[in-house]
Design a protein around this motif. Structure first.
Motif, PDB file in Angstrom:
ATOM      1  N   ALA A   1       0.823  -1.211   0.000  1.00  0.00           N
ATOM      2  CA  ALA A   1       0.000   0.000   0.000  1.00  0.00           C
ATOM      3  C   ALA A   1       0.856   1.260   0.000  1.00  0.00           C
ATOM      4  CB  ALA A   1      -0.925  -0.024   1.224  1.00  0.00           C
TER       5      ALA A   1
ATOM      6  N   CYS B   1      -4.632  -7.087  -6.116  1.00  0.00           N
ATOM      7  CA  CYS B   1      -3.362  -7.211  -5.402  1.00  0.00           C
ATOM      8  C   CYS B   1      -3.609  -7.801  -4.007  1.00  0.00           C
ATOM      9  CB  CYS B   1      -2.738  -5.836  -5.302  1.00  0.00           C
ATOM     10  SG  CYS B   1      -1.198  -5.852  -4.469  1.00  0.00           S
TER      11      CYS B   1
ATOM     12  N   PHE C   1      -5.696   3.586  -5.537  1.00  0.00           N
ATOM     13  CA  PHE C   1      -4.299   3.388  -5.924  1.00  0.00           C
ATOM     14  C   PHE C   1      -3.448   3.252  -4.665  1.00  0.00           C
ATOM     15  CE2 PHE C   1      -0.082   4.793  -7.264  1.00  0.00           C
ATOM     16  CZ  PHE C   1       0.058   4.168  -8.490  1.00  0.00           C
ATOM     17  N   SER C   2      -3.701   4.127  -3.711  1.00  0.00           N
ATOM     18  CA  SER C   2      -2.848   4.177  -2.531  1.00  0.00           C
ATOM     19  C   SER C   2      -2.964   2.931  -1.660  1.00  0.00           C
ATOM     20  CB  SER C   2      -3.175   5.415  -1.707  1.00  0.00           C
ATOM     21  OG  SER C   2      -2.213   5.580  -0.712  1.00  0.00           O
TER      22      SER C   2
ATOM     23  N   MET D   1      -7.730  -4.109  -7.994  1.00  0.00           N
ATOM     24  CA  MET D   1      -7.077  -4.839  -9.080  1.00  0.00           C
ATOM     25  C   MET D   1      -6.523  -6.194  -8.622  1.00  0.00           C
ATOM     26  SD  MET D   1      -3.515  -2.986  -9.257  1.00  0.00           S
ATOM     27  CE  MET D   1      -2.849  -4.613  -9.293  1.00  0.00           C
TER      28      MET D   1
ATOM     29  N   SER E   1      -3.828   0.056  -2.741  1.00  0.00           N
ATOM     30  CA  SER E   1      -3.624  -1.111  -3.631  1.00  0.00           C
ATOM     31  C   SER E   1      -4.868  -1.961  -3.802  1.00  0.00           C
ATOM     32  CB  SER E   1      -2.503  -2.026  -3.121  1.00  0.00           C
ATOM     33  OG  SER E   1      -1.331  -1.344  -2.885  1.00  0.00           O
TER      34      SER E   1
ATOM     35  N   GLY F   1       2.644   6.140  -4.491  1.00  0.00           N
ATOM     36  CA  GLY F   1       1.290   6.684  -4.401  1.00  0.00           C
ATOM     37  C   GLY F   1       1.151   7.629  -3.221  1.00  0.00           C
TER      38      GLY F   1
ATOM     39  N   TYR G   1       5.064   2.893 -13.164  1.00  0.00           N
ATOM     40  CA  TYR G   1       5.625   2.918 -11.808  1.00  0.00           C
ATOM     41  C   TYR G   1       7.142   2.683 -11.851  1.00  0.00           C
ATOM     42  CZ  TYR G   1       4.467   2.446  -6.805  1.00  0.00           C
ATOM     43  OH  TYR G   1       4.302   2.644  -5.457  1.00  0.00           O
TER      44      TYR G   1
HETATM   45  N1  PFF Z   1      -0.311   1.359  -3.448  1.00  0.00           N
HETATM   46  C1  PFF Z   1       0.879   1.648  -4.213  1.00  0.00           C
HETATM   47  C2  PFF Z   1       1.289   3.071  -3.939  1.00  0.00           C
HETATM   48  O1  PFF Z   1       0.614   3.784  -3.192  1.00  0.00           O
HETATM   49  O2  PFF Z   1       2.309   3.483  -4.478  1.00  0.00           O
HETATM   50  C3  PFF Z   1       0.704   1.411  -5.692  1.00  0.00           C
HETATM   51  C4  PFF Z   1      -0.007   0.148  -6.009  1.00  0.00           C
HETATM   52  C5  PFF Z   1       0.549  -1.067  -5.628  1.00  0.00           C
HETATM   53  C6  PFF Z   1      -1.229   0.207  -6.642  1.00  0.00           C
HETATM   54  C7  PFF Z   1      -0.132  -2.236  -5.859  1.00  0.00           C
HETATM   55  C8  PFF Z   1      -1.939  -0.945  -6.872  1.00  0.00           C
HETATM   56  C9  PFF Z   1      -1.377  -2.150  -6.480  1.00  0.00           C
HETATM   57  F1  PFF Z   1      -2.027  -3.237  -6.668  1.00  0.00           F
END
Ligand code: PFF
Length: 448
Positions: free
Chosen positions: A22, A233, A225-226, A231, A228, A26, A104
């Motif tokens: 996480a 993960c 996004f932050s 998607m 995670s 992001g 990324y």
């Molecule tokens: N959460 C990560 C960040 O804040 O940089 C980015 C990320 C990692 C997004 C894994 C989605 C994911 F599945």
């Protein structure tokens, strides 16, 4: 004989791995730039709502899917809803992970360049204009950033190859506490700067007139996004959880720590920005241009830069590992490939997308799709479309198609732990989250 599935070794290890996923670019790069562009305090309020209510619910729904199925992001849907179209939500995740790895890895590569420059004492340009110029020259170069992408992908590759326990868990357990220490040191330093109070005001004082549908969508995308989610993960990571883990409290810990780090990053960046009279709405360059410039004006400037970019690289590494793992686990389990082969395919193809994203700042900058370069396109499509929509489908699936008793049993470890807010969670994923996400997306697409 059926092969025993990998699991995380300890409770601390799995929390650290999930927190490691996480907390990443992001929080430290994307969050301040989104908050800066969308009005500071106003964005923060909407963001906290999105992450605490929606992000948390989707995370718990993903934990459920992963641990109940013991499968990767696509396999989970195949096991829990055989012969249905739901697996498309899993494919959406795998594709999103793959696209995110692409852009990324580019920003992760930049952190290595800045570590190198601060360590060699070369990160001292003079004026903001010169810093901007240097950043532009570097990012538009055809070789150097690509080389750093390669190095970053190589490190990621080896950690993923080491496997769930030795690679992912150990790396996260070591790196996450280090990251907290560095962040706290930087916060203290930033708050000691003259006029830092103005930055705090910008960041914490909401101006409600700034809240528009665009701001809400950005906050929603940033929240997903932050932490995670959206998607698969967290589906993949939860498939490595053992059956005694308390998933509701784990999800709360991950979201709380992630939000704390985003807020701390804001406390490092905004006071520093206002203290040196720089506009907070710089976008993606905020962290790479403004901060080194600010550090440079402080005693031991290169050292502060070095500390900061090491922090950023660590955060990036533990997150990109998790993105890589989503696709690796999918190939490994769905196509019965060895982990080694799956990881190699992901690293090589991730590197290929990374090259394209990196070049989109230079030789490919003339290629614009919907008016933006490939890097920005992948960022926008994944964070603002694929993750929210993925999250919406995950909620609908768990809320409407999973047997409620099965859900409750899994989340309470067959009644052995308490989950008092189960019904609140259930209403959130069944009705509230899908409706809010759908409204935000439809509104943003201009459909009403
Ligand atoms: N959460 C990560 C960040 O804040 O940089 C980015 C990320 C990692 C997004 C894994 C989605 C994911 F599945």
């Amino acid at each position: 004989m059926k092969q025993q599935r990998a699991t995380f070794n300890s409770k601390l290890g799995l929390v650290m791995a999930s927190v490691g996923s996480a907390i990443g670019l992001g929080n430290i790069w994307r969050f301040p730039c989104e908050a800066g562009e969308h009005g500071g305090g106003a964005f923060l309020i909407v963001y906290i709502f999105c992450v605490m209510i929606l992000g948390l619910s989707v995370m718990l729904a993903e934990f459920f899917l992963g641990r109940a199925s013991q499968k990767d992001a696509v396999g989970a849907f195949k096991v829990l809803a055989p012969c249905s179209m739901w697996k498309i939500a899993g494919y959406n995740g795998v594709v999103a992970a793959f696209c995110i790895v692409g852009f990324y890895s580019v920003v992760s590569g930049w952190t290595l360049e800045y570590i190198y420059q601060s360590a060699t004492g070369n990160l001292n340009a003079g004026s903001v204009e010169e810093f901007t110029e240097n950043f532009k020259n570097f990012t538009s170069d055809a070789f150097r950033p690509v080389l750093w992408v390669f190095i970053f992908m190589l490190i990621t590759h080896f950690i993923v190859l080491l496997g769930v326990k030795k690679g992912i868990e150990q790396t996260s357990k070591l790196m996450m506490p280090l990251l907290f220490v560095i962040l706290i040191i930087l916060c203290v330093r930033s708050l000691m700067l003259p006029n830092s109070i103005e930055g705090l005001k910008f960041f914490f004082k909401p101006d409600f007139s700034k809240i528009t549908s665009g701001v809400i969508l950005s906050a929603l995308g940033q929240a997903f996004f932050s932490v995670s989610v959206g998607m698969g993960c967290m589906i993949t990571y939860a498939s490595y959880f053992n059956k005694s883990i308390n998933m509701p409290t784990t999800a709360v810990s991950v979201v709380a720590l992630d939000t704390l780090v985003a807020i701390l990053a804001g406390i490092v960046i905004f006071p520093a920005v206002t203290s040196f009279n720089i506009s907070p709405s710089q976008g993606p360059t905020l962290v790479f241009v403004t901060l080194p410039n600010i550090f440079q004006q402080m005693p031991f400037g290169n050292l502060w830069s070095l500390i900061f970019f090491v922090l950023l690289a660590i955060a990036a590494l533990t997150s990109i590992i998790s993105l890589h793992e989503v696709v690796t686990a999918y190939l490994h389990e769905q196509y019965k490939m060895s982990r080694n082969k799956a990881a190699t395919i992901v690293s090589l193809s991730g590197f290929a997308i990374g090259i394209i994203c990196s070049l989109s700042f230079g030789v490919l900058s003339h290629i614009k799709i919907f008016g933006v370069i490939i890097f920005d396109l992948l960022d926008f499509i994944t964070a603002n479309l694929m993750l929210p929509l993925g999250g919406m489908f995950i909620c609908i699936f768990v809320g409407w198609f999973i047997n409620k008793k099965f859900l409750k049993d899994e989340l309470t470890n067959n009644g052995t732990i308490k989950f008092r807010l189960f019904y609140v969670f259930f209403i959130l994923i069944k009705y509230i989250a899908p409706i809010i996400i759908a409204l935000v997306c439809i509104n943003q697409l201009g459909l009403f």
